[in-house]
Design a protein around this motif. Structure first.
Motif, mmCIF file in Angstrom:
data_model
loop_
_atom_site.group_PDB
_atom_site.id
_atom_site.type_symbol
_atom_site.label_atom_id
_atom_site.label_comp_id
_atom_site.label_asym_id
_atom_site.label_seq_id
_atom_site.Cartn_x
_atom_site.Cartn_y
_atom_site.Cartn_z
ATOM 1 N N PRO A 44 35.173 -27.974 -4.512
ATOM 2 C CA PRO A 44 33.829 -27.590 -4.225
ATOM 3 C C PRO A 44 32.830 -28.281 -4.961
ATOM 4 C CG PRO A 44 35.492 -25.836 -4.422
ATOM 5 C CD PRO A 44 36.072 -26.954 -4.923
ATOM 6 N N GLY A 45 33.118 -28.636 -6.145
ATOM 7 C CA GLY A 45 32.019 -29.479 -6.890
ATOM 8 C C GLY A 45 31.670 -30.712 -6.470
ATOM 9 N N ARG A 46 32.700 -31.563 -5.860
ATOM 10 C CA ARG A 46 32.486 -32.754 -5.287
ATOM 11 C C ARG A 46 31.898 -32.524 -3.829
ATOM 12 N NH1 ARG A 46 37.969 -35.563 -6.130
ATOM 13 N NH2 ARG A 46 37.617 -36.035 -8.311
ATOM 14 N N LEU A 47 32.054 -31.256 -3.246
ATOM 15 C CA LEU A 47 31.389 -31.177 -1.858
ATOM 16 C C LEU A 47 30.012 -30.904 -1.852
ATOM 17 C CD1 LEU A 47 32.219 -30.244 1.083
ATOM 18 C CD2 LEU A 47 31.891 -27.923 0.273
ATOM 19 N N ALA A 48 29.723 -30.301 -2.986
ATOM 20 C CA ALA A 48 28.158 -30.109 -3.571
ATOM 21 C C ALA A 48 27.390 -31.495 -3.550
ATOM 22 C CB ALA A 48 27.874 -29.180 -4.408
ATOM 23 N N ALA A 49 28.156 -32.050 -4.412
ATOM 24 C CA ALA A 49 27.606 -33.263 -4.989
ATOM 25 C C ALA A 49 27.624 -34.452 -3.583
ATOM 26 C CB ALA A 49 28.719 -34.270 -5.855
ATOM 27 N N GLY A 50 28.615 -34.374 -2.872
ATOM 28 C CA GLY A 50 28.573 -34.950 -1.383
ATOM 29 C C GLY A 50 27.467 -34.572 -0.546
ATOM 30 N N ALA A 51 27.193 -33.300 -0.449
ATOM 31 C CA ALA A 51 26.326 -32.918 0.284
ATOM 32 C C ALA A 51 24.725 -33.473 -0.133
ATOM 33 C CB ALA A 51 26.093 -31.497 0.532
ATOM 34 N N TYR A 52 24.535 -33.344 -1.169
ATOM 35 C CA TYR A 52 23.301 -33.743 -1.856
ATOM 36 C C TYR A 52 23.093 -35.138 -1.860
ATOM 37 C CZ TYR A 52 21.509 -29.282 -2.950
ATOM 38 O OH TYR A 52 21.158 -27.869 -2.918
ATOM 39 N N LEU A 53 24.199 -35.882 -2.015
ATOM 40 C CA LEU A 53 24.191 -37.442 -1.990
ATOM 41 C C LEU A 53 23.776 -37.709 -0.317
ATOM 42 C CD1 LEU A 53 24.992 -40.294 -3.232
ATOM 43 C CD2 LEU A 53 27.244 -40.090 -2.155
ATOM 44 N N PHE A 54 24.378 -37.168 0.509
ATOM 45 C CA PHE A 54 24.148 -37.650 1.945
ATOM 46 C C PHE A 54 22.664 -37.091 1.994
ATOM 47 C CE2 PHE A 54 24.066 -37.077 6.388
ATOM 48 C CZ PHE A 54 24.997 -37.969 6.752
ATOM 49 N N GLY A 55 22.137 -35.954 1.700
ATOM 50 C CA GLY A 55 20.734 -35.542 1.930
ATOM 51 C C GLY A 55 19.842 -36.689 1.377
ATOM 52 N N GLY A 56 20.370 -37.035 -0.040
ATOM 53 C CA GLY A 56 19.113 -37.832 -0.820
ATOM 54 C C GLY A 56 19.339 -38.937 -0.120
ATOM 55 N N VAL A 57 20.415 -39.668 0.229
ATOM 56 C CA VAL A 57 20.252 -41.167 0.760
ATOM 57 C C VAL A 57 19.285 -40.937 1.892
ATOM 58 C CG1 VAL A 57 21.577 -43.002 1.685
ATOM 59 C CG2 VAL A 57 22.420 -41.792 -0.498
ATOM 60 N N TRP A 58 19.779 -40.037 2.800
ATOM 61 C CA TRP A 58 18.784 -40.023 3.906
ATOM 62 C C TRP A 58 17.258 -39.843 3.847
ATOM 63 C CZ3 TRP A 58 17.628 -40.788 8.762
ATOM 64 C CH2 TRP A 58 16.674 -39.926 9.273
ATOM 65 N N ILE A 59 16.904 -38.996 2.651
ATOM 66 C CA ILE A 59 15.472 -38.759 2.570
ATOM 67 C C ILE A 59 14.715 -40.019 1.889
ATOM 68 C CG2 ILE A 59 13.959 -37.481 1.519
ATOM 69 C CD1 ILE A 59 14.917 -36.075 3.950
ATOM 70 N N LEU A 60 15.820 -40.693 0.859
ATOM 71 C CA LEU A 60 15.383 -41.986 0.409
ATOM 72 C C LEU A 60 14.770 -42.876 1.282
ATOM 73 C CD1 LEU A 60 17.078 -41.851 -3.189
ATOM 74 C CD2 LEU A 60 14.613 -41.379 -2.662
ATOM 75 N N GLY A 61 15.953 -43.043 2.364
ATOM 76 C CA GLY A 61 15.837 -43.871 3.462
ATOM 77 C C GLY A 61 14.211 -43.938 4.098
#
Lengths: 354, 306
Positions: free
Chosen positions: B236-253
């Protein structure tokens, strides 16, 4: 008993034949949609056109549509299926259906095809498009009048000439009011993803844009603008319901007249392959009500709309400079149609690179 | 609002639906079931949540209804795959197709209506604090629910007896069955939990993210959630990190584009996926890490021998 059976069989056969004869009398008109008719944008307006055909020619035609057809191999399969089912006229309503449409058309020479926004034609394939850029010029002028920051945000789908033309026209309109007007562009690489469109709008607003306009298919950007208190424009259909305080006006695609006209041509046997590029003068592009703006801005927008409709004003009239500073059109010169249709460069002032 | 604050707020909204859908699927997969129907359950949640919110005027009733819709779809999946032991991949795909079609039908009369929006949390005093106020105390309630769910799932899986049973069922259903655990019932419960969070994710889209109903509005987010579960190696911890990584990279793009840096937009659009693949490669190079949490019975049907 045997006689009775024969009579029954004859009656059944006769009624079956009359049903098929009735069906054959009606022209079947097919539509291929990129999105759902419920997108309240691009596909919605095409579906309104389809309904107009039914309303006007309902006794002679039967319409069918297939929604959510991806551009590519799926499109070819779907168009083939429609052609095989005895459809006499097929409208394919997205740019990416261009090659599939031509491919299927070569196999069904008796079926008439109409491809929206493309540039390849054949004996049984017409193309049609709308001069959306005329509307973009009007909203560009409004944007320049209404913006406090002097920067607008533009949410774009794919870098194809139709979209680039819209961006340039918007900025030329804005620059005709405020020569220093700036435009930020964000590409979402999708026609339809409400979440992404909303994200792009938020990003643009946080970067200083106080006017949002979009060349994507949903109403998401308008809602973000409404929530954050900046202005927006409706695209493809009237979106004022989604932003009662934020929508200044909408560019409305009106396909009804064209669809009725082409369907009648098939019915009369006068259909031939043509290329239509209709604008405000042909009632293919219309503007929604001008709202949330002072009377002088409204008067300006109305005057510009009237001038474009009558043909007095062409948005791409020089002097126009490309982004790299080279001259694209001299004083009073109008950029010719071929260049417009293949437009792959920005005008000066766009804060983005193609 | 400062630019950084705006970026973080946008990232949170983009990541939350992914996290909500993925945290449920993580539990489902931990119990040894692969449900590819997330997209279908999500879109059903989105349409029912929107419809009920419109009819009753209460966004919260909408959220509740979205959870029920997700559960209903997931129970259909559970019945097919657990009771009738149908192929899980095929059933999951058909749940997605059913959800996309059915939601279009249900939602047809709600198209073009501006929706209700679930309000933001507002704690007088706290929400107005500089810098952290809006970020920590001013989100919409579902953001807090998604984080609470993640922590709850992590705790239950790791520290409780129920978590142990779920993991046992997912690792080796024959052994779990021999020990007397009700394999099918445990899986039913996990699948229903997954349906509930997918429904919530749908409600997030139609009541918070873009408050309106548009056909197909999930636009593939269910599939991203599915990939995130594998990406997280079922933690679960990595899942949250992954979801925020995905969202973060997308928005920064999107930010990079808006700043006019001249990086091709197609490259920026693909960045979240590239980042996910890179992270997967890094994880999979560590053999121990990638194997240890993989449910050994994942995707296999269970037929009790007697």
């Amino acid at each position: 008993m045997k006689k009775l059976l024969t009579v029954a069989a004859t009656v059944a056969l006769a009624s079956a034949m009359s049903v098929s004869a009735l069906a054959a009398d009606k022209l079947k008109v097919g539509f291929i949609y990129i999105g759902p008719p419920g997108d309240h944008g691009w596909t919605y307006q095409h579906d309104q056109g389809r309904l107009a055909v039914e309303a006007k020619l309902g006794s002679q035609v039967e319409t069918v549509f297939v929604e959510n057809v991806p551009e590519g191999p799926d499109a070819e399969r779907t168009i083939t299926r429609l052609a095989r089912q005895g459809t006499g006229l097929i409208f394919t309503t997205s740019f990416g259906y261009m090659d599939p449409t031509l491919k299927v058309a070569s196999k069904f020479p008796d079926v008439k095809f109409e491809h929206a926004t493309g540039y390849k034609r054949a004996d049984n394939v017409s193309t049609y498009s709308s001069r959306f850029y005329e509307g973009r010029y009007v909203i560009g002028q409004i944007a320049a009048k209404m913006s406090k920051s002097g920067t607008a945000g533009y949410i774009a789908s794919f870098p194809i000439p139709e979209v680039v033309r819209g961006i340039n026209s918007f900025l030329l309109g804005a620059q005709s009011v405020n020569p220093d007007f700036k435009l930020k562009v964000v590409w979402v690489n999708s026609w339809f993803d409400p979440g992404k469109e909303a994200d792009a709008a938020k990003v643009l607003i946080s970067q200083g844009a106080d006017i949002i306009t979009q060349h994507t298919d949903s109403t998401a950007a308008v809602q973000v603008a409404e929530e954050q208190g900046v202005y927006a424009f409706g695209q493809a259909s009237d979106m004022s319901a989604f932003g009662p305080k934020s929508v200044l006006t909408s560019i409305i695609d009106d396909w009804s007249a064209y669809y009725i006209d082409r369907t009648e041509a098939v019915l009369n046997g006068t259909w031939e392959s043509t290329d239509t590029f209709g604008g405000m003068g042909d009632e293919m592009v219309g503007m929604g009500a001008f709202e949330n703006m002072p009377a002088d801005v409204k008067a300006m927008a109305e005057a510009t709309t009237a001038a474009i409709t009558s043909g007095d004003l062409h948005p791409f009239t020089g002097p126009i400079y490309k982004q790299d500073g080279s001259l694209a059109a001299g004083e009073g010169e109008v950029i010719d149609l071929g260049v417009l249709l293949g437009m792959d460069w920005y005008v000066q002032g766009v804060d983005d690179k193609l | 609002m400062s630019a950084y604050e705006a970026i973080i707020l946008t990232v949170i909204t983009a990541s939350t639906p992914l996290l909500l859908a993925a945290i449920g699927e993580l539990v489902v997969e931990r119990s040894g079931v692969l449900n590819l129907g997330i997209e279908g359950m999500m879109v059903m949640g989105a349409v029912s949540g929107f419809a009920i919110a419109q009819v009753t005027g209460s966004a919260w009733l909408g959220v509740l209804m979205a959870m029920f819709a997700g559960i209903a779809m997931s129970l259909l999946f559970a019945f097919m795959t657990q009771t009738l032991v149908a192929n899980q991949v095929a059933t999951g795909l058909s749940i997605t197709l059913l959800g996309l079609g059915l939601s279009g039908l249900i939602g047809s009369s709600f198209v073009g209506m501006p929706g209700l929006k679930l309000g933001y949390l507002n704690i007088p005093g706290l929400s107005d604090l500089p810098v952290v106020g809006k970020l920590v105390f001013g989100q919409d309630p579902l953001v807090y629910i998604s984080i609470a769910l993640t922590i709850g799932v992590a705790y239950v899986l790791k520290r409780t007896r129920i978590g142990l049973i779920i993991r046992a069922v997912g690792q080796n259903h024959d052994s779990a069955h021999a020990l007397g655990y009700p394999v099918i019932k445990v899986r039913y419960a996990c699948i229903a939990f997954g349906g509930m969070t997918s429904g919530l994710a749908g409600a997030y889209l139609s009541l918070v993210y873009t408050p309106q109903w548009i056909e197909n509005m999930t636009a593939g987010r269910g599939w991203i959630a599915l990939a995130l579960v594998v990406f997280s190696t079922w933690l679960p911890g990595r899942l949250a990190a992954g979801a925020y990584l995905f969202g973060g990279v997308w928005i920064l793009g999107l930010y990079a584009q808006g700043m006019g840096l001249g990086i091709p937009s197609q490259l920026l659009s693909s960045l979240p996926y590239v980042a996910t693949i890179l992270a997967l490669i890094v994880i999979s190079t560590n053999r121990r890490l990638s194997v240890i949490n993989t449910p050994a019975s994942l995707g296999q049907g269970f037929v009790p021998d007697r």
